[in-house]
Structure formats: structure tokens, C-alpha cells
Write a protein that holds these residues in place. Structure first.
Motif, PDB file in Angstrom:
ATOM      1  N   VAL A   1       0.514  -1.055  -0.032  1.00  0.00           N
ATOM      2  CA  VAL A   1      -0.221   0.212  -0.424  1.00  0.00           C
ATOM      3  C   VAL A   1       0.411   1.144  -0.085  1.00  0.00           C
ATOM      4  CG1 VAL A   1      -1.997   0.948   1.251  1.00  0.00           C
ATOM      5  CG2 VAL A   1      -1.968  -1.132   1.282  1.00  0.00           C
ATOM      6  N   ARG A   2       2.127   1.220   0.758  1.00  0.00           N
ATOM      7  CA  ARG A   2       2.434   2.355   1.027  1.00  0.00           C
ATOM      8  C   ARG A   2       3.940   3.054  -0.445  1.00  0.00           C
ATOM      9  NH1 ARG A   2       5.700   1.456   5.933  1.00  0.00           N
ATOM     10  NH2 ARG A   2       4.368   1.931   7.746  1.00  0.00           N
TER      11      ARG A   2
ATOM     12  N   ARG B   1       2.906   1.824  -3.337  1.00  0.00           N
ATOM     13  CA  ARG B   1       0.985   2.011  -4.064  1.00  0.00           C
ATOM     14  C   ARG B   1       0.612   3.973  -4.549  1.00  0.00           C
ATOM     15  NH1 ARG B   1      -1.019   1.915  -8.419  1.00  0.00           N
ATOM     16  NH2 ARG B   1      -3.337   2.088  -9.002  1.00  0.00           N
ATOM     17  N   ILE B   2       1.382   4.153  -2.771  1.00  0.00           N
ATOM     18  CA  ILE B   2       0.822   5.564  -2.863  1.00  0.00           C
ATOM     19  C   ILE B   2       2.096   6.275  -3.624  1.00  0.00           C
ATOM     20  CG2 ILE B   2       0.279   7.193  -0.560  1.00  0.00           C
ATOM     21  CD1 ILE B   2      -0.990   5.302   0.993  1.00  0.00           C
TER      22      ILE B   2
END
Lengths: 142, 142
Positions: free
Chosen positions: A91-92, A94-95
DNA sequence: ACTTGACTTAGAGTGCGCTCGAACCCGTAG
DNA sequence: CTACGGGTTCGAGCGCACTCTAAGTCAAGT
């Protein structure tokens, strides 16, 4: 709680709830005497969490893994934790990726804005008082 | 540049390049006398940009719209810009959404870490010197 | 008794974005 | 001459995550 109400309260469709149960993402629900699913409100918390995993792009395959660990009870805590930690890194990343693309997008948009402004300036310079520039003003570059 | 080289340099597969051309995401490529596609290096810039759009979650449907405007030349600048601006908002929203989920994930992970720590403390308190807690230490809560 | 509406199952269908297979063509090296 | 390593087209197939259909059951209301 019957499936219809759960659907309303969870935001999933009735079809999707049954589908999730079928594949093992939701635990097999107890049925009443007429074989209808009867849910405990606690399931909402789990569904909400699944939603977070989904939102963050976790494939169902992996959610199934997590769900299976959950079913096995608290002994699997460490495993679940490490699974979530791995996912958190995704997720990190992706952000960060989206942030980078956002900059590119900003640049591109600024480019269009610029081109527009230049066109207006040109028109103002050369066709002051004319509300329609002549037909030759169709540009050639892409 | 032939399709194979373009594939290597763009990161798309040969299949995907032909697919993109078929659906109109890439302009119809000029062919040499034996009907083989012959690309100008400029296409790489476009492919890279498409990649950004894709990375940021733009559906092909919308990319097609953008591609079509691009094909129509610079008169469509304003439209393209507004399309990108709309998309930029989606990306921003998505980043915010992911950020929020990240917090939830952090909390959840912290919860597991906590549980782990409490278990260890408990073991240290009650089974100091034993490297294996007895079987009754299997908990019941979910 | 009958209608209504929410539920049940098994399995088929959908939309997206590729991905691959079959059958063929072409230019160059051995 | 022939084998090869590219390329070509068209259309079928795939993985994912649902989404829907058909045919049936059940309980409550009129």
C-alpha cells in the motif's frame, strides 16, 4: 440478522455475500430452521475490514489466506500480522507510485494550460477586436 | 523500430501492443513493404504516458477517449486538459483513501503486536525458565 | 387459500484487460 | 534450399471478481 439486512448494512449485495461465503471469505453462516442465514452483527466488523483490504488492492486469493488464518484462531496472530505488514508495504508503495504519477499529471495539465494561454495571448496580440480569428490559425504540431 | 524492439523498450508485450492498436489506444502503425509495423521512437512517449494513466487506474474506455482527442490534433487541447483534470481528482481521492486505509492497517498491526507482547510478558511472568508453556495456554477468544 | 416477498441452491453469464494459439508470410544465414 | 527467427491476422481463451438466472422453499399477511 438475515442476509438482506446484512446486505443493506454492509454495502455488499446479497449475491456478493453468498459468493464470499462460497469461496470462504465469510465464515459459513448458521441457518435458521428454514435454511436461511442468520448473522451476528459481529460479521459487520469483519466485512468492513475485508473492504479495507479490497480497497487497498489485496486480491481475493490473499484475503482468503488471511481469512483462513483467522478461522484457525488466535494462534495464527503472528502469521496474520506478517501478512498485513507485507500488505502495508504494498500500500505504501502504491501511494508513492500514485504520488509520482500525480506530479506527471500536474505537469501535463500545466502544459495544456500554457498552450491555451499562449493561444489566447497570440489572438489578443493579432486579432484585437476580432472575435473570430481567421481560418489559417489551425496549427500543425501534435 | 519493429514491434519486437518496441516491446522490449516499452515494457509492453508484442501481443499487448497489437491489442492496443486494435482497440485504438495506439495509432495505426505504418507498415513496411512486408506489412510489418515500423515505429517511430516518439511512440514510446505516448506509451509511457498511457502507462501513467493505467497506473493511476484510468479504465481503457477513458484512455480511448483521450487517445481519440489526441488523434484529432491540438484543437482538442482544452478537452484533453479537462479530462486529465477530472482524472487527477480521482487520483487524489484514491491517494487519500489509501492513506486512510493505511492508518487502519497500522492500528490492526499494532493490535497484533500488542497481543504478541502480552503473551510473551505473560509467559515470562508465569513460566520463567520453561521454554515451553503447557498445553492449557491455548486461548479461546477470536 | 393465496399472494407476496425474502430467502435457498447450482450454475451460467458479464466486463475488463489482456494473453495465447493456429496458420501463415518474409528475409537472411548456412 | 531450407531452416530460423522474426513478423502477420483473426479469433478464442483466461483470470478476476463479481452478477445474475432459474427454479424452488418458506412465513406472514389478507
Amino acid at each position: 440478522m438475515k442476509i438482506g439486512e446484512l446486505a443493506r448494512r454492509s454495502g455488499l449485495s446479497v449475491h456478493t455475500i453468498r459468493y464470499y461465503e462460497r469461496i470462504g471469505l465469510l465464515p459459513y453462516a448458521d441457518r435458521d430452521r428454514s435454511h436461511q442465514r442468520d448473522y451476528d452483527a459481529a460479521i459487520l466488523v469483519w466485512i468492513e475490514f475485508l473492504g479495507r483490504l479490497k480497497t487497498t488492492g489485496m486480491p481475493i486469493r490473499e484475503m482468503l489466506l488471511y481469512a483462513a488464518l483467522r478461522e484457525k484462531g488466535p494462534v495464527t496472530g503472528a502469521e496474520r500480522r506478517s501478512l498485513l505488514e507485507k500488505h502495508r508495504e504494498h500500500v505504501r508503495a502504491r501511494i508513492a507510485e500514485l504520488g509520482a504519477c500525480l506530479l506527471v499529471l500536474d505537469t501535463k495539465i500545466a502544459g495544456y494550460a500554457d498552450a491555451e494561454k499562449r493561444t489566447l495571448d497570440y489572438d489578443a496580440e493579432h486579432f484585437r477586436g476580432n472575435d473570430k480569428p481567421p481560418r489559417a490559425r489551425q496549427a500543425r504540431a501534435r
